[in-house]
Design a protein around this motif. Structure first.
Motif, PDB file in Angstrom:
ATOM      1  N   ARG A  28      82.435  -6.939   4.695  1.00  0.00           N
ATOM      2  CA  ARG A  28      82.476  -6.101   3.493  1.00  0.00           C
ATOM      3  C   ARG A  28      81.413  -5.008   3.506  1.00  0.00           C
ATOM      4  N   ALA A  29      80.373  -5.175   4.343  1.00  0.00           N
ATOM      5  CA  ALA A  29      79.325  -4.149   4.412  1.00  0.00           C
ATOM      6  C   ALA A  29      79.856  -2.878   5.069  1.00  0.00           C
ATOM      7  N   LYS A  30      80.795  -3.022   5.979  1.00  0.00           N
ATOM      8  CA  LYS A  30      81.432  -1.901   6.659  1.00  0.00           C
ATOM      9  C   LYS A  30      80.436  -0.950   7.320  1.00  0.00           C
ATOM     10  N   THR A  31      79.416  -1.514   7.975  1.00  0.00           N
ATOM     11  CA  THR A  31      78.450  -0.684   8.676  1.00  0.00           C
ATOM     12  C   THR A  31      78.941  -0.313  10.071  1.00  0.00           C
ATOM     13  N   PHE A  32      79.824  -1.129  10.624  1.00  0.00           N
ATOM     14  CA  PHE A  32      80.405  -0.877  11.945  1.00  0.00           C
ATOM     15  C   PHE A  32      81.793  -1.523  11.924  1.00  0.00           C
ATOM     16  N   PRO A  33      82.779  -0.921  12.550  1.00  0.00           N
ATOM     17  CA  PRO A  33      84.164  -1.412  12.434  1.00  0.00           C
ATOM     18  C   PRO A  33      84.474  -2.669  13.262  1.00  0.00           C
ATOM     19  N   TRP A  34      83.685  -3.706  13.075  1.00  0.00           N
ATOM     20  CA  TRP A  34      83.918  -4.963  13.794  1.00  0.00           C
ATOM     21  C   TRP A  34      85.291  -5.568  13.513  1.00  0.00           C
ATOM     22  N   PRO A  35      85.775  -5.527  12.272  1.00  0.00           N
ATOM     23  CA  PRO A  35      87.102  -6.102  12.027  1.00  0.00           C
ATOM     24  C   PRO A  35      88.222  -5.421  12.818  1.00  0.00           C
ATOM     25  N   THR A  36      88.143  -4.105  12.967  1.00  0.00           N
ATOM     26  CA  THR A  36      89.166  -3.406  13.742  1.00  0.00           C
ATOM     27  C   THR A  36      89.067  -3.777  15.209  1.00  0.00           C
ATOM     28  N   ILE A  37      87.855  -3.902  15.718  1.00  0.00           N
ATOM     29  CA  ILE A  37      87.668  -4.341  17.108  1.00  0.00           C
ATOM     30  C   ILE A  37      88.272  -5.728  17.284  1.00  0.00           C
ATOM     31  N   ALA A  38      87.984  -6.629  16.350  1.00  0.00           N
ATOM     32  CA  ALA A  38      88.503  -7.997  16.450  1.00  0.00           C
ATOM     33  C   ALA A  38      90.024  -8.013  16.387  1.00  0.00           C
ATOM     34  N   ALA A  39      90.610  -7.266  15.467  1.00  0.00           N
ATOM     35  CA  ALA A  39      92.072  -7.232  15.335  1.00  0.00           C
ATOM     36  C   ALA A  39      92.719  -6.662  16.594  1.00  0.00           C
ATOM     37  N   ASN A  40      92.153  -5.591  17.135  1.00  0.00           N
ATOM     38  CA  ASN A  40      92.719  -4.987  18.334  1.00  0.00           C
ATOM     39  C   ASN A  40      92.573  -5.900  19.545  1.00  0.00           C
ATOM     40  N   ALA A  41      91.437  -6.571  19.680  1.00  0.00           N
ATOM     41  CA  ALA A  41      91.252  -7.499  20.802  1.00  0.00           C
ATOM     42  C   ALA A  41      92.185  -8.702  20.673  1.00  0.00           C
ATOM     43  N   LEU A  42      92.347  -9.200  19.460  1.00  0.00           N
ATOM     44  CA  LEU A  42      93.251 -10.318  19.236  1.00  0.00           C
ATOM     45  C   LEU A  42      94.701  -9.910  19.527  1.00  0.00           C
ATOM     46  N   GLY A  43      95.085  -8.722  19.093  1.00  0.00           N
ATOM     47  CA  GLY A  43      96.427  -8.217  19.391  1.00  0.00           C
ATOM     48  C   GLY A  43      96.648  -8.050  20.889  1.00  0.00           C
ATOM     49  N   ALA A  44      95.643  -7.535  21.588  1.00  0.00           N
ATOM     50  CA  ALA A  44      95.747  -7.366  23.042  1.00  0.00           C
ATOM     51  C   ALA A  44      95.851  -8.721  23.741  1.00  0.00           C
ATOM     52  N   ALA A  45      95.088  -9.698  23.255  1.00  0.00           N
ATOM     53  CA  ALA A  45      95.154 -11.043  23.839  1.00  0.00           C
ATOM     54  C   ALA A  45      96.540 -11.647  23.617  1.00  0.00           C
ATOM     55  N   LEU A  46      97.089 -11.454  22.443  1.00  0.00           N
ATOM     56  CA  LEU A  46      98.431 -11.974  22.159  1.00  0.00           C
ATOM     57  C   LEU A  46      99.460 -11.353  23.101  1.00  0.00           C
ATOM     58  N   VAL A  47      99.391 -10.036  23.282  1.00  0.00           N
ATOM     59  CA  VAL A  47     100.330  -9.379  24.186  1.00  0.00           C
ATOM     60  C   VAL A  47     100.132  -9.880  25.619  1.00  0.00           C
ATOM     61  N   GLY A  48      98.888 -10.063  26.037  1.00  0.00           N
ATOM     62  CA  GLY A  48      98.633 -10.586  27.381  1.00  0.00           C
ATOM     63  C   GLY A  48      99.257 -11.953  27.583  1.00  0.00           C
TER      64      GLY A  48
END
Length: 123
Positions: A28-48
């Motif tokens: 919720r602090a939104k100082t760095f886009p960690w959630p987007t990194i996590a979502a994109n990495a998780l999506g990439a892992a799923l596709v892999g």
């Protein structure tokens, strides 16, 4: 492909988008886009993982489409990545923007590769 496959992909996309939204609430602090990194990495892992299972004929083309295009497509997000980079650059945080891009690419490709390798070894 049948209408059922497209329906499964649509529903999977909705589920992936809801998961991405939920991941966004983790920071919720939104100082760095960690959630987007996590979502994109998780999506990439799923596709892999899905691609490895499809390569070993453990998933039909329909399930591959529904999971990779639907769920992973709804989960990962290029548009949020682009906006996050623009916002970081606008806020004069060029190093953070570059770090974000490098982290996203490294973690995404690494997650896809690792998930592919794990799924291929299990299959």
């Amino acid at each position: 492909m049948s209408a059922w496959v497209y329906l499964a992909a649509i529903l999977g996309c909705g589920a992936g988008a809801c998961l991405r939204f939920s991941i966004g609430w983790l920071d919720r602090a939104k100082t760095f886009p960690w959630p987007t990194i996590a979502a994109n990495a998780l999506g990439a892992a799923l596709v892999g993982a899905v691609m490895a299972l499809a390569d070993d004929a453990l998933l039909t083309p329909g399930w591959t489409f529904a999971l990779a295009t639907g769920v992973a497509g709804g989960l990962s997000t290029l548009s949020s990545l682009a906006v996050d980079v623009v916002v970081l650059a606008k806020d004069r945080r060029a190093r953070a923007a570059v770090a974000y891009l490098v982290l996203t690419l490294t973690l995404g490709v690494g997650a896809a590769w690792l998930a592919y390798a794990v799924a291929a070894s299990v299959a």
